[in-house]
Design a protein around this motif. Sequence first.
Motif, short mmCIF file in Angstrom:
data_model
loop_
_atom_site.label_atom_id
_atom_site.label_comp_id
_atom_site.label_asym_id
_atom_site.label_seq_id
_atom_site.Cartn_x
_atom_site.Cartn_y
_atom_site.Cartn_z
N LEU A 188 0.87 -1.17 0.00
CA LEU A 188 0.00 0.00 0.00
C LEU A 188 0.91 1.22 0.00
O LEU A 188 1.73 1.40 0.90
CB LEU A 188 -0.92 0.01 1.22
CG LEU A 188 -1.98 1.13 1.18
CD1 LEU A 188 -3.11 0.74 0.23
CD2 LEU A 188 -2.54 1.41 2.57
N GLU A 189 0.72 2.05 -1.01
CA GLU A 189 1.59 3.22 -1.20
C GLU A 189 0.76 4.49 -1.14
O GLU A 189 -0.29 4.60 -1.77
CB GLU A 189 2.30 3.11 -2.54
CG GLU A 189 3.33 4.18 -2.80
CD GLU A 189 4.05 3.95 -4.12
OE1 GLU A 189 5.03 3.19 -4.13
OE2 GLU A 189 3.60 4.50 -5.14
N ILE A 190 1.23 5.46 -0.36
CA ILE A 190 0.59 6.77 -0.23
C ILE A 190 1.59 7.82 -0.66
O ILE A 190 2.65 7.96 -0.04
CB ILE A 190 0.16 7.02 1.24
CG1 ILE A 190 -0.71 5.87 1.75
CG2 ILE A 190 -0.57 8.36 1.37
CD1 ILE A 190 -0.82 5.83 3.26
N GLN A 191 1.31 8.53 -1.77
CA GLN A 191 2.33 9.43 -2.28
C GLN A 191 1.71 10.56 -3.09
O GLN A 191 0.55 10.53 -3.47
CB GLN A 191 3.35 8.67 -3.12
CG GLN A 191 2.76 7.89 -4.28
CD GLN A 191 2.93 8.58 -5.62
OE1 GLN A 191 3.27 9.76 -5.68
NE2 GLN A 191 2.71 7.85 -6.69
N SER A 192 2.55 11.56 -3.34
CA SER A 192 2.18 12.69 -4.18
C SER A 192 3.42 13.17 -4.91
O SER A 192 4.54 13.03 -4.41
CB SER A 192 1.61 13.83 -3.33
OG SER A 192 1.44 15.01 -4.11
N GLY A 193 3.21 13.74 -6.10
CA GLY A 193 4.31 14.29 -6.87
C GLY A 193 4.29 15.80 -6.88
O GLY A 193 4.97 16.43 -7.70
N GLY A 194 3.52 16.39 -5.97
CA GLY A 194 3.37 17.85 -5.96
C GLY A 194 4.44 18.55 -5.15
O GLY A 194 5.61 18.13 -5.12
N LEU A 195 4.03 19.62 -4.49
CA LEU A 195 4.93 20.35 -3.61
C LEU A 195 4.21 20.63 -2.31
O LEU A 195 3.11 20.16 -2.08
CB LEU A 195 5.42 21.64 -4.29
CG LEU A 195 4.39 22.55 -4.95
CD1 LEU A 195 3.77 23.50 -3.95
CD2 LEU A 195 5.06 23.35 -6.08
N GLU A 196 4.84 21.34 -1.42
CA GLU A 196 4.35 21.60 -0.06
C GLU A 196 4.38 20.30 0.74
O GLU A 196 5.33 19.53 0.61
CB GLU A 196 2.98 22.27 -0.08
CG GLU A 196 3.01 23.65 -0.76
CD GLU A 196 1.69 24.37 -0.69
OE1 GLU A 196 1.53 25.19 0.22
OE2 GLU A 196 0.83 24.10 -1.56
#
Length: 233
Positions: free
Chosen positions: A132-140
């Motif tokens: 289970l992976e929780i991720q984002s490629g954004g900023l902040e």
Amino acid sequence: YQGIWAEMLEDRKFYYAVGDKESPWKAVGDPRNVRMNPILPYVGVQAPEIRLTGDGIPGGIVQENLAVVAGREYVGRIVAAADPGALPLRVSLIWGPAPGDRQTVAIDSLGTDYKTVPLAFKAGASSENARLEIQSGGLEAFRVGTVSLMPADNVDGFRPEVLEVLKELNAPVYRWPGGNFVSGYDWRDGLGDPDKRPPRKNPAWTGVEHNDVGTHEFMRFCEILGTDPYIAV
């Protein structure tokens, strides 16, 4: 836990810091971008906070070594908070190495206050090393308060196949919360919203008491089995 109770994730309330040897959680991307925030926890004393760099490299956390069965459905929830630039947050159940060996829930309506979002997946293949992976490629930045994942056929949080075996066993009495464990157990930890119940170090044995199974869950367990509860104090 990992027996009668159907929760698949270990340390879902982050008693241990992500990346510690005791923790089942690892960083996605640069581990230096994941820190434990003791000021803004959702439950317990800390929450993982992922600082994103905005360079297109995803950041987040992942838990591996999950067993899934092809065609089986899984349900859960994530409690998270995020700065606007961190959205969308992507929660994925991944069962293989190919890009298509996953199902992803995109979350694009989080704020700086924690919010509970439901999750639903269907495994495309069987695996003993799903993740289970929780991720984002954004900023902040974004924070994860707690996560849960169970097979969709759970019975009020219990594993149906184990319940069937226990019905065959036909034991007349079940004791809870245990023997010498009870000497260090605070019954108030097992009340109310399970996601807000604090994780504690097991007072008698090794590991963490997640407090997902409290008084209500034990009484429901006895009701399902048609057995008598034996409450230890």
